[in-house]
Design an enzyme around this catalytic site. Sequence first.
Site, PDB file in Angstrom:
ATOM      1  N   GLY A   1      -2.369   3.789  -2.425  1.00  0.00           N
ATOM      2  CA  GLY A   1      -2.988   3.872  -1.110  1.00  0.00           C
ATOM      3  C   GLY A   1      -4.390   3.281  -1.131  1.00  0.00           C
ATOM      4  N   SER A   2      -5.230   3.774  -0.248  1.00  0.00           N
ATOM      5  CA  SER A   2      -6.568   3.206  -0.092  1.00  0.00           C
ATOM      6  C   SER A   2      -7.493   3.645  -1.216  1.00  0.00           C
ATOM      7  CB  SER A   2      -7.167   3.630   1.250  1.00  0.00           C
ATOM      8  OG  SER A   2      -7.494   5.006   1.240  1.00  0.00           O
TER       9      SER A   2
ATOM     10  N   ARG B   1       3.772 -11.708   3.313  1.00  0.00           N
ATOM     11  CA  ARG B   1       4.635 -10.590   2.926  1.00  0.00           C
ATOM     12  C   ARG B   1       4.272  -9.365   3.753  1.00  0.00           C
ATOM     13  NH1 ARG B   1       5.075  -8.282  -3.281  1.00  0.00           N
ATOM     14  NH2 ARG B   1       6.681  -6.705  -2.912  1.00  0.00           N
TER      15      ARG B   1
ATOM     16  N   GLU C   1     -10.379  -5.811   2.959  1.00  0.00           N
ATOM     17  CA  GLU C   1      -8.947  -6.088   2.932  1.00  0.00           C
ATOM     18  C   GLU C   1      -8.465  -6.263   4.372  1.00  0.00           C
ATOM     19  OE1 GLU C   1      -5.136  -4.406   0.409  1.00  0.00           O
ATOM     20  OE2 GLU C   1      -6.659  -2.984   1.068  1.00  0.00           O
TER      21      GLU C   1
ATOM     22  N   CYS D   1      -0.876  -4.725  -0.469  1.00  0.00           N
ATOM     23  CA  CYS D   1      -2.043  -4.740  -1.356  1.00  0.00           C
ATOM     24  C   CYS D   1      -2.123  -6.042  -2.147  1.00  0.00           C
ATOM     25  CB  CYS D   1      -2.015  -3.543  -2.291  1.00  0.00           C
ATOM     26  SG  CYS D   1      -0.522  -3.441  -3.319  1.00  0.00           S
TER      27      CYS D   1
ATOM     28  N   SER E   1       5.429  -9.807  -8.148  1.00  0.00           N
ATOM     29  CA  SER E   1       5.870  -8.435  -8.399  1.00  0.00           C
ATOM     30  C   SER E   1       7.218  -8.433  -9.117  1.00  0.00           C
ATOM     31  CB  SER E   1       5.985  -7.670  -7.079  1.00  0.00           C
ATOM     32  OG  SER E   1       4.726  -7.563  -6.457  1.00  0.00           O
TER      33      SER E   1
ATOM     34  N   GLU F   1      -3.098   2.993  -7.746  1.00  0.00           N
ATOM     35  CA  GLU F   1      -2.832   1.640  -7.247  1.00  0.00           C
ATOM     36  C   GLU F   1      -3.472   1.579  -5.873  1.00  0.00           C
ATOM     37  OE1 GLU F   1      -2.148  -1.322  -5.564  1.00  0.00           O
ATOM     38  OE2 GLU F   1      -0.152  -0.594  -5.029  1.00  0.00           O
ATOM     39  N   LEU F   2      -4.640   0.962  -5.787  1.00  0.00           N
ATOM     40  CA  LEU F   2      -5.478   1.094  -4.597  1.00  0.00           C
ATOM     41  C   LEU F   2      -5.625  -0.231  -3.850  1.00  0.00           C
ATOM     42  CD1 LEU F   2      -8.122   3.418  -6.311  1.00  0.00           C
ATOM     43  CD2 LEU F   2      -6.027   4.064  -5.084  1.00  0.00           C
TER      44      LEU F   2
END
Length: 271
Positions: A18-19, A68, A171, A74, A231, A40-41
């Site tokens: 998330g953020s 995407r 972002e 992210c 990915s 995982e930000l």
Amino acid sequence: MTGPLIKDDRLRKISFTGSTPVGQALIREAADKVLRTSMELGGNAPFVVFEDADLDKAVEGAIAAKMRNMGEACTAANRFIVHESIADAFAEKFAAKIGSLTTARGTEPESKVGPLIDGKARDGVHALVTEAVEGGATAVTGGAAVDGPGYFYKPTVLKNVAADARILQEEIFGPVAPIITFSTEDDAVRLANNTEYGLVAYVFTKDLNRGLRISERLETGMLGLNAGVISNAAAPFGGVKQSGLGREGGSEGIEEYLYTQYVGIADPYAD
């Protein structure tokens, strides 16, 4: 933010996607119980195009890296850092390609670009674009919202973006591609690393030695070399700096949930 889950003595690890602000709060909470964390930000991915790159392949990679999930990813390319000698040609080809994508609801057969998640997100994207244009940027294509129902925004390419524009620092999380230029390899690295984030970067060049050399200088957890999508469940996914810590995927992702125990055994039959 402390809740029953984090207070529970059975908890050994927190994994969060998330953020960055929420991740920071969770890390602070985890510190009280010395919990392991995987974060995982946010991201602010640079997409670097050198003068020797195959322009058509670079544009294809840019579409894949930017569009995407309508840019709401992210890993989405956020800043397009293009060599000054090919910047206009890249912008023209990129704008033609991205501008041809039809914005419509997913139920429509011609739909290629769907809506953003909500009105606040769309308004935030438009505010970044508006500020950039007011600061001297030019919208090669797009630059406006699309009537709903739904929260649509036209796929947008901006060139001549000011170095201090907010759109380069935050972002975007939408279908907007700001382009800035560079003249030397050192310039490209400096611009790419000029962010608090470090999740992924994309580099397009025909010179493999340059690509590998640049990869060692970029402050990112992942790199797409002449590739717009990287990915892979078999590969370690994660970033550095304020993009997080730890990895998902690959053997490294499994290690995140294990710990090392050393056992020293004495020989019971030794004299």
